[in-house]
Design an enzyme around this catalytic site. Structure first.
Site, PDB file in Angstrom:
ATOM      1  N   TRP A 286       3.675   7.826  -2.748  1.00 44.33           N
ATOM      2  CA  TRP A 286       4.545   6.988  -3.573  1.00 44.33           C
ATOM      3  C   TRP A 286       4.853   7.746  -4.862  1.00 44.33           C
ATOM      4  CZ3 TRP A 286       2.557   2.946  -7.410  1.00 44.33           C
ATOM      5  CH2 TRP A 286       3.602   2.134  -7.884  1.00 44.33           C
TER       6      TRP A 286
ATOM      7  N   ASP B 111      -5.844   3.381  -3.370  1.00 39.78           N
ATOM      8  CA  ASP B 111      -4.751   2.495  -3.776  1.00 39.78           C
ATOM      9  C   ASP B 111      -4.394   1.610  -2.588  1.00 39.78           C
ATOM     10  OD1 ASP B 111      -2.665   1.241  -5.035  1.00 39.78           O
ATOM     11  OD2 ASP B 111      -1.267   2.923  -4.862  1.00 39.78           O
TER      12      ASP B 111
ATOM     13  N   LYS C  35       2.742  -7.861  -2.305  1.00 41.16           N
ATOM     14  CA  LYS C  35       3.307  -7.978  -0.967  1.00 41.16           C
ATOM     15  C   LYS C  35       2.586  -9.027  -0.138  1.00 41.16           C
ATOM     16  CE  LYS C  35       5.278  -3.933  -2.057  1.00 41.16           C
ATOM     17  NZ  LYS C  35       5.132  -3.274  -3.379  1.00 41.16           N
TER      18      LYS C  35
END
Length: 396
Positions: free
Chosen positions: A130, A211, A246
């Protein structure tokens, strides 16, 4: 006074979203940003969250005072049970935990802490990762590097390259890892591979920073934390960021957590104090509403069951869309191998398309991916699946 300030080029994904919104073509397809969309192309409201909102409306806070610097205690207790599962008793006494401003906030607080006490350490992230991982750690003053992860020729995991790179790192190097649903590739490690990675982390005395933004989207809530549990069993200290954006569809509430697993309970108390200090010098205290929502759902057996069912429905829909896309592509272009997409997991897939192919998809077919070729599987539905498959087949 500010004439020397450089212009901000803009975030590439949000900029691409603006182009998508202004595109007049009615059949355009958005596979860019990391939102979960339902079959109707909408970001859904969870039934469990709606029930929690109704309960909170009937049970307002007695006084809207600041939360503690490290956040709501009940929320932190509920969140860490989810993050560590059955391994929580192994780390409970040597665990430091704070409520954070989403997963990004957890990464930032962790990065600031590491810069202060490991000033000479550098950060190693997967290639690719990311994009904001680089920005967050560099913004904290830490140099970032990459270890091999994705092989563009095979479109598979370059596991041997990953092991070779990690085995050469100096002690106390910070290694950023995705425990599940790797962003952007969707390629996850097997348990046997995780065991080898954790063995190197232990042997080399590296500092792992996990993460976790998509727990439950790969194989399930318990299955997706197996890497965390293996790390907990190793006895090594490590960090973990957790996000509910999410998996609760609470994007705007910015709700997450940061955990630091320490060597001893005494060190954990010290780290807890330094995490509070880091928060105090950054945003002082976190907001309460999102934490209260998550805490109420996780603290209510019926709502927890409802949330798990809704989450499983999301996971299964993305899995089905992925499999159907591969099936359609195989039928349209039997000369092209798309099987690698079928084994990827989570919200994202790495198509292997070049920037030129991505540009063709956008310009000729109105199918939007980001330049790296990453697509958001959750943007697919039964209304746009055929058009997407035909566009992919045309540029293969």
């Amino acid at each position: 006074m500010f004439e020397h300030v450089d212009a901000y080029a803009g975030d590439p994904i949000f900029s691409l979203m603006e182009r998508f919104v202004s595109d007049p073509r009615p059949q355009k397809v958005n596979l860019t940003i990391g939102f979960y969309f339902d079959e109707n192309g909408k970001v859904p409201d969870f039934g469990c969250v709606d029930a929690a909102k109704a309960w909170l409306a009937d049970n307002p806070l007695a006084s809207p005072v600041y939360l503690p610097m490290d956040g709501m205690p009940d929320y932190r207790a509920a969140a860490q049970k989810l993050a560590f599962g059955a391994s929580l008793p192994q780390v409970q006494e040597r665990l430091s935990a704070i409520q954070s401003l989403g997963g990004s906030g957890a990464l930032k607080v962790g990065a600031d802490l590491l810069k202060r006490y490991f000033p000479d350490s550098q950060v190693w992230v997967s290639n690719p990762t990311w994009d904001n991982h680089h920005s967050i750690f560099q913004g904290a003053g830490l140099a970032t590097n990459t270890y091999r992860y994705y092989n563009p020729q095979t479109r598979q995991l370059d596991f041997n390259g990953m092991l070779e790179d990690l085995s050469k790192l100096p002690a106390q190097s910070i290694v950023l890892l995705h425990p599940c649903c790797h962003n952007p590739t969707g390629i996850d490690l097997t348990m046997e591979q995780w065991q080898q990675v954790i063995a190197i982390i232990t042997e080399r005395k590296l500092l792992a920073f996990f993460d976790m933004a998509y727990q439950g989207f790969s194989e399930g809530l318990d299955e997706d934390i197996k890497a965390i549990q293996l790390m907990a069993e190793s006895g090594q200290p490590f960090l973990l960021s957790q996000s509910f954006s999410k998996i609760f569809s609470l994007y705007s509430e910015r709700i997450g957590a940061l955990y630091v697993v320490c060597e001893t309970p005494e060190i954990a108390q010290t780290i807890q104090g330094q995490l509070k200090f880091t928060v105090r010098t950054n945003y002082s205290t976190p907001p309460s509403y999102g934490a209260r929502l998550v805490n109420h759902v996780l603290g209510n057996e019926a709502l927890t069951s409802l949330w798990q069912a809704e989450l499983e429905q999301m996971r299964q829909r993305m899995h089905d869309m992925r499999q159907q896309l591969v099936s359609k592509l195989t039928g349209l272009r039997p000369d092209c191998d798309f099987s690698y997409l079928a084994v990827q997991r989570g919200m994202f897939s790495y198509t292997g398309f070049s920037p030129a192919q991505v540009a063709r998809l956008k310009d000729e077919f109105g199918v939007y991916l980001i330049d790296s070729g990453r697509m958001c599987i959750a943007g697919l539905n039964n209304k746009n699946l055929d058009a997407t498959a035909e566009a992919f087949a045309a540029i293969c």
